[in-house]
Design an enzyme around this catalytic site. Structure first.
Site, PDB file in Angstrom:
ATOM      1  N   CYS A  74      38.584  30.338  44.203  1.00 54.04           N
ATOM      2  CA  CYS A  74      38.639  30.586  42.354  1.00 54.04           C
ATOM      3  C   CYS A  74      39.221  32.290  42.251  1.00 54.04           C
ATOM      4  O   CYS A  74      37.946  32.749  42.359  1.00 54.04           O
ATOM      5  CB  CYS A  74      37.794  29.641  41.891  1.00 54.04           C
ATOM      6  N   CYS A 194      46.069  31.310  40.099  1.00 54.05           N
ATOM      7  CA  CYS A 194      44.862  29.469  40.305  1.00 54.05           C
ATOM      8  C   CYS A 194      45.116  28.974  41.712  1.00 54.05           C
ATOM      9  O   CYS A 194      46.704  28.670  42.230  1.00 54.05           O
ATOM     10  CB  CYS A 194      44.984  29.552  38.895  1.00 54.05           C
TER      11      CYS A 194
HETATM   12  N1  DGL Z   1      41.286  27.276  40.695  1.00 55.39           N
HETATM   13  C1  DGL Z   1      40.735  27.774  39.766  1.00 55.39           C
HETATM   14  C2  DGL Z   1      41.471  29.497  39.655  1.00 55.39           C
HETATM   15  O1  DGL Z   1      41.244  29.652  40.383  1.00 55.39           O
HETATM   16  C3  DGL Z   1      40.304  27.614  38.355  1.00 55.39           C
HETATM   17  C4  DGL Z   1      40.810  26.454  37.352  1.00 55.39           C
HETATM   18  C5  DGL Z   1      39.544  26.741  36.274  1.00 55.39           C
HETATM   19  O2  DGL Z   1      40.295  26.757  35.161  1.00 55.39           O
HETATM   20  O3  DGL Z   1      38.898  26.208  36.381  1.00 55.39           O
HETATM   21  O4  DGL Z   1      41.229  30.167  38.954  1.00 55.39           O
END
Ligand code: DGL
Length: 269
Positions: A74, A194
């Site tokens: 993430c 993301c």
């Molecule tokens: N998957 C997360 C990232 O790589 C973000 C998603 C969210 O905002 O929860 O930033």
């Protein structure tokens, strides 16, 4: 030799894009998945509360899975809490940061874009990456938190809403087609900053008005895991999945990535 599984953590289903890259690189390794879906989306939360929450959930997931490596799949969590997590854990922690460096290396026009959450596009960590690796590029930053929901819906079995994808991508489509400005060359490379967004890549590529380079962090994370983990072997824990909120709607989607129906992660009160 590492006995424990590789634990992949995200706010939601985004880490599944990283799980796919990891499973491709290490088909015989064991993987567990944990996500903080009760707090999704992370990109709209305030930094101080979020940093504490990430540490609490990751520590609980490490206790539940006994992994040999933690992958924070993430960008929003990594650009905020990676150092804090490393202070709390003795196992290696591999983070995910926007792939600015490979994007800058790839761009012919020297105009790249960062598509990420609102939090990631404005973090000092991100600015430092841009200053270090893309100082000779125009970098267009677009916060596209709406795409997080579209990726969540897709894994739950609903095709993404094309109008919402178009609305999120419009500034980038314009930048890719604008050849009129003497100072700003046309955009040719998009960083999917993301981990939810690579899940939508087939639709984004299809909707793009011109061919573009798309860069995400999946392969770089997989390579890094190989460096820090040594030999990765199948573990009895392979396929376990933990969530902080109800996740029955994700059962089929998780299975597509080799994960069992989610169990509720016990969190300290
Ligand atoms: N998957 C997360 C990232 O790589 C973000 C998603 C969210 O905002 O929860 O930033």
């Amino acid at each position: 030799m590492s006995q424990g599984p590789v634990l992949i953590f995200d706010s939601g289903v985004g880490g599944l894009s990283v799980a796919a890259a990891l499973r491709q690189h290490y088909p015989h390794a064991g993987f567990c998945y944990a996500c903080d879906n009760a707090w999704l989306p992370y990109g709209l939360r305030d930094d101080a509360t979020l940093a504490e929450r990430i540490v609490a959930v990751c520590l609980a997931a490490v206790t539940a899975c006994q992994p040999s490596v933690l992958v924070v799949a993430c960008n929003t969590a990594s650009t905020l809490a990676l150092e804090k997590l490393r202070r709390h854990l003795t196992i290696p922690v591999v983070g995910t940061v926007p792939a600015i460096k490979p994007a800058a290396a790839l761009s012919q026009t020297r105009h790249i874009a960062l598509l990420a959450t609102r939090a990631t596009v404005r973090r000092p960590y991100t600015q430092a990456l841009i200053d270090r690796f893309a100082s000779d590029c125009v970098v267009t930053r677009v916060a596209a938190d709406a795409l997080v929901n579209e990726a969540e819906a897709w894994v739950a079995g609903h095709p993404p809403d094309e109008a919402r994808l178009q609305a999120a991508m419009m500034p980038l489509w314009q930048a890719a087609q604008d050849t009129t400005s003497p100072d700003t060359p046309a955009l040719d490379t998009i960083v999917l900053g993301c981990t939810h967004f690579p899940l939508l890549k087939p639709w984004l590529v299809e909707l793009a008005p011109v061919p573009l380079n798309w860069v995400d962090s999946g392969d770089a994370i997989a390579r890094r895991v190989g460096e820090v983990a040594g030999a990765l072997i199948k573990s009895a824990a392979d396929g376990r999945c933990f969530t902080t909120g109800p996740a029955e709607h994700l059962t089929n989607g998780l299975a597509r990535y080799g994960f069992q129906p989610a169990q509720l992660l016990p969190l300290p009160s």
